[in-house]
Design an enzyme around this catalytic site. Structure first.
Site, PDB file in Angstrom:
ATOM      1  N   ALA A 220      28.913  48.983  15.862  1.00 62.52           N
ATOM      2  CA  ALA A 220      30.285  50.087  16.047  1.00 62.52           C
ATOM      3  C   ALA A 220      29.890  51.123  16.988  1.00 62.52           C
ATOM      4  CB  ALA A 220      30.269  50.699  14.717  1.00 62.52           C
TER       5      ALA A 220
ATOM      6  N   ASP B 213      30.188  49.550  23.634  1.00 64.23           N
ATOM      7  CA  ASP B 213      31.374  49.761  24.421  1.00 64.23           C
ATOM      8  C   ASP B 213      32.775  48.987  23.990  1.00 64.23           C
ATOM      9  OD1 ASP B 213      30.075  51.294  26.218  1.00 64.23           O
ATOM     10  OD2 ASP B 213      29.636  49.723  27.828  1.00 64.23           O
TER      11      ASP B 213
ATOM     12  N   TYR C 141      41.776  36.403  25.031  1.00 67.62           N
ATOM     13  CA  TYR C 141      43.102  35.968  25.821  1.00 67.62           C
ATOM     14  C   TYR C 141      44.267  35.660  24.794  1.00 67.62           C
ATOM     15  CZ  TYR C 141      43.308  36.585  30.829  1.00 67.62           C
ATOM     16  OH  TYR C 141      43.217  37.055  32.074  1.00 67.62           O
TER      17      TYR C 141
ATOM     18  N   HIS D 180      38.659  31.542  28.245  1.00 68.93           N
ATOM     19  CA  HIS D 180      40.088  32.101  28.562  1.00 68.93           C
ATOM     20  C   HIS D 180      41.069  30.945  29.119  1.00 68.93           C
ATOM     21  CE1 HIS D 180      37.949  35.755  27.292  1.00 68.93           C
ATOM     22  NE2 HIS D 180      37.707  36.173  28.557  1.00 68.93           N
TER      23      HIS D 180
ATOM     24  N   LYS E 246      36.170  37.914  41.106  1.00 68.26           N
ATOM     25  CA  LYS E 246      36.057  39.394  41.148  1.00 68.26           C
ATOM     26  C   LYS E 246      36.091  39.882  42.482  1.00 68.26           C
ATOM     27  CE  LYS E 246      33.476  40.247  37.103  1.00 68.26           C
ATOM     28  NZ  LYS E 246      34.290  41.077  36.346  1.00 68.26           N
TER      29      LYS E 246
ATOM     30  N   ARG F 196      51.611  29.996  35.408  1.00 69.06           N
ATOM     31  CA  ARG F 196      52.828  29.564  36.353  1.00 69.06           C
ATOM     32  C   ARG F 196      53.288  28.163  36.177  1.00 69.06           C
ATOM     33  NH1 ARG F 196      53.242  29.452  42.722  1.00 69.06           N
ATOM     34  NH2 ARG F 196      55.733  29.402  43.108  1.00 69.06           N
TER      35      ARG F 196
ATOM     36  N   TRP G 258      32.085  -2.592  60.616  1.00 65.01           N
ATOM     37  CA  TRP G 258      31.058  -3.240  61.253  1.00 65.01           C
ATOM     38  C   TRP G 258      29.890  -2.952  60.346  1.00 65.01           C
ATOM     39  CZ3 TRP G 258      32.109  -7.189  64.807  1.00 65.01           C
ATOM     40  CH2 TRP G 258      33.207  -7.015  65.444  1.00 65.01           C
TER      41      TRP G 258
END
Length: 797
Positions: A38, A41, A210, A272, A365, A375, A623
């Site tokens: 908890a 980060d 995601y 993702h 990155k 797309r 050949w």
């Protein structure tokens, strides 16, 4: 007139129904949510806010809550950290400030910190929850444990929960797991087995955040609501390609220890982007609200994915990465990492719907922008007779037709669904999505924003808030099942293993990357559009490491040398052969290629067969440099190898194929059959000046080349173009081009691969012209070019 008593009875019924509703809400029960890790980060950035949003959404709907922040931090320090995080929580913009303050205060009172480490700690937590339930007269609905901790801690925590902290009978348990879910198939299977010994499958929720992003979560509902328009379009006949992209401007600084272990493919593509791919490619269930049906159809999509090969990927690494690793992990100055920070992958789905449609997955990155999107680009099969200035946006079939699920950031800055106006007007759920006007002057994917119908969420939601709500309501379709997880690793692990020693292309980062990372695809192969600049080997006194270089060019026996990792070396040689062929056909109308047998040329033949569709095969004569004296159908036959690895895949006129005549009159390489003279006559008749355009040779560990051996002086000199020789290895009888004929070629390429060749490579590098001792040393075209192609193991050891 209704009897007077009816109104009284009606009123009583309404009141009783209202009371029943209140009782039903009260009976929903109590939910305890335990956030492990908890103070980390992820928890501070997203999870506490997600739990607060859950409370805002569910308060007053019949549930009661308690929130337990747990970590290894001491109680006092943990309480201070949690209090600070809770103070920073925010309400939706449309919530009245007073109401926000009231609910925030309630959430803070319901949230507490506790130290959780030992089995006794978990037992104490369970007793505290039970005591609260008894004291407040509550029924327990369930418990949620959110594992925001490293995977190595999963097993111990799972054991403690299972033995000491499960809810009582009639209440559910849900455990939430964060990636990474293993490093490869074996480790993922091991982790799944461990967790499976403590939890049932329906109790586990593996998070891929995601799937909580609003544009991604809209893919299946969009396909469902627009079935009528998409049924005829969502297939190989109309879709040109699918792009699934996640670009980042940040680098891996501060996270290199994680990145060194996982790299960009494991960090982003295996999870993702692959999850997104299945949402696009899967067959649409009749009922998309059925989690079971959705997960089953996703699994079927995994099973239809074509296996990946090294040629399916291009890899890059931003230039500062190795320096960051050296600094953060105290590596020596000579250390260079092979971990990719950029990857482009070409995926094909082998089923009737998607056969031949390329799915491009890309992430990296230190790129030029931060953006994510899916797309779907449709084929343009129209020709418009009117001038482009007269094309009408929502009618002209000549304009690009595309559907874009825009995940966020980039030019738009927020989630969106865009549909070209010349496709159809889409239907989206009106309560959660709204049509918006595009910003004037904004272009997206080559077209003005006005060319699209554009929809954005009514209220933007963080992915973790969405997923925490789904966990609470038991919606499993937004999570990764064990079966789907292992199917993903089955797909990705072979590619990851094959790329383990691949040298990624270096790129400077940001806008300076220019065209360096642009890639193109042909068939099942990907390659960078821009050739990497070749780097020279440092001079004497330095000790180059193979990982320092992409392609080395230097000198070997006074002739050009090209060295690289095996896959890249084969690719380079194949490119050079194609370029030589194109020049020869342009100049002379035909190309004469003489190929050696053995195992070394096999990957080259396969590369030429599958990745060089522009090769002028119709004008090429093939050949053989040498042949074993066995029937042509024998597995030992060099011609049989040529047939298996090249000829079956390409279209060469049969009269342009010239096997060596080793099997005449039911006899093998009999002198009196004069097979060698017959082959020499055929060469003389068809090859101008008997000078092949290119001869491909190998080098044996004893210095032999073609079938010219140190122990057999035949063919090392003299005037006979083709000779019978004797090999120290079975089958002993051979036929070979002679050294004088080889040296008449316009170009000779010598391919040397493998650590086993390192010793002979060093010996021959110091040898003079001694063909009787080392026949390869006699290869020196009289008026042509000699180029050596060696992989790093043969060249550098």
């Amino acid at each position: 007139m209704k009897p007077p008593g009816c109104w009284k009875m009606f009123t009583v019924a309404v009141c009783m129904a209202f009371l029943a509703c209140l009782q039903a809400q009260e009976l929903q029960g109590h939910v305890s949510i335990i956030l492990l890790g908890a103070t980390g980060d992820l928890a501070k950035k997203y999870l506490w806010q997600g739990l607060f949003q859950l409370y805002l959404d569910e308060v007053g709907k019949g549930y009661s809550f308690s929130f337990h922040g747990a970590a290894l931090t001491s109680t006092k320090q943990g309480q201070e950290l949690i209090a600070k995080v809770l103070e920073s929580l925010s309400c939706p913009e449309d919530m009245e400030p007073g109401r926000c303050a009231e609910l925030k205060g309630q959430f803070q009172r319901l949230s507490q910190y506790r130290h959780l480490k030992t089995n006794e700690d978990y037992m104490a937590l369970s007793k505290d929850i039970e005591a609260q339930l008894q004291h407040e007269g509550l029924r327990e609905a369930g418990r949620i444990f959110y594992f925001s901790v490293p995977p190595f801690a999963y097993a111990d925590i799972a054991r403690s929960i299972n033995s000491s902290c499960r809810p009582g009978p009639g209440a559910w348990l849900r455990v939430v797991l964060e990636k990474p879910f293993g490093h490869d198939y074996v480790s993922a299977q091991q982790l799944a087995t461990e967790l499976g010994s403590f939890f049932q499958e329906e109790e586990m929720y593996r998070v891929d955040h995601y799937l909580g992003k609003q544009a991604v979560a809209q893919i299946l509902p969009f396909r469902d609501q627009n079935r009528k328009a998409l049924d005829g379009l969502w297939n190989r006949h109309h879709v040109e390609r699918v792009e699934i992209i996640m670009k980042e401007t940040v680098d891996a600084e501060g996270r290199t220890s994680f990145y060194e272990e996982y790299g960009v493919i494991r960090d982003v593509l295996q999870n993702h982007l692959t999850e997104v791919l299945t949402l696009v490619a899967m067959e649409l269930p009749y009922n998309i609200s059925s989690s079971k049906a959705v997960l089953q159809h996703k699994l079927q999509a995994f099973q239809a994915l074509r296996g990946l090969q090294k040629g399916s990927a291009v890899l890059g690494q931003y230039q500062a990465y190795s320096r960051q690793v050296r600094r953060e992990q105290q590596k020596p100055d000579s250390f260079y990492s092979l971990t990719p920070t950029f990857a482009g992958i070409l995926v094909h789905v082998d089923n009737l719907r998607w056969e031949g449609v390329p799915f491009i997955l890309m992430s990296g990155k230190a790129l030029d922008e931060r953006v994510g999107y899916i797309r779907i680009l449709f084929r343009n099969q129209a020709y418009c007779a009117q001038n482009e200035k007269r094309w009408v946006v929502d009618q002209s079939q000549c304009l690009p037709r595309q559907i874009i699920f825009y995940i966020g950031h980039g030019e738009l800055g927020s989630p969106a669904v865009l549909v070209s106006r010349n496709l159809f007007r889409p239907s989206l759920p009106s309560k959660s999505w709204k049509e918006v006007e595009g910003r004037p002057g904004l272009h997206l994917f080559g077209r003005p924003i006005s060319d699209y119908y554009v929809y954005s969420p009514v209220r933007e939601q963080d992915a973790y808030s969405v997923l925490i709500s789904h966990i609470f309501h038991g919606r499993k379709d937004s999570f990764i099942t064990t079966e789907n997880l292992l199917a993903s690793w089955v797909f990705w692990t072979p590619l990851l293993d094959s790329l383990a020693h691949e040298v990624p292309r270096l790129y400077p980062g940001g806008a300076e990357n220019g065209f360096l990372l642009d890639f193109e695809f042909s068939g099942a192969q990907l390659r960078f559009c821009q050739q990497q600049l070749e780097q020279l080997v440092p001079g004497p006194g330095s000790a180059p490491m193979p990982s320092n270089f992409q392609v080395l060019t230097a000198k070997y026996r006074e002739s050009p040398l090209i060295s690289a990792w095996p896959e890249e070396l084969i690719s380079k040689l194949a490119d050079d052969i194609e370029a030589t062929a194109v020049r020869a056909v342009r100049r002379f109308g035909e190309f004469h290629l003489a190929l050696s047998g053995g195992s070394s040329p096999v990957p080259l033949l396969e590369q030429l067969a599958t990745g060089h569709f522009g090769f002028p095969w119709a004008q090429t004569h093939l050949w053989l440099v040498d042949e074993r004296c066995v029937p042509l159908w024998d597995p030992e036959s060099n011609f049989q190898g040529l047939q298996a690895h090249l000829l079956r895949y390409i279209r060469v006129p049969y009269y342009n194929i010239h096997p060596m005549p080793v099997h005449l009159h039911q006899r093998l390489c009999a002198e009196e059959d004069q097979g060698a003279q017959m082959y020499a006559s055929e060469i003389s008749a068809l090859v101008t000046n008997s000078s092949f355009d290119l001869v491909l040779l190998g080098m044996g560990t004893d210095g032999h080349t073609a079938s010219l051996f140190p122990q057999s002086p035949a063919g090392l000199d003299g005037t006979q173009p083709v000779v019978l020789t004797r090999s120290p290895y079975k089958p002993h009888q051979r036929m070979s081009l002679s050294l004088p004929l080889i040296n008449r070629a316009r170009k000779v390429a010598v391919l040397v691969m493998g650590r086993v060749k390192r010793e002979i490579t060093m010996l021959v590098s110091r040898a003079g012209h001694e063909p009787k001792k080392w026949p390869i040393s006699g290869v020196l075209p009289s008026s042509g070019q000699l180029v050596w192609y060696m992989d790093y193991e043969a060249f550098l050891g």
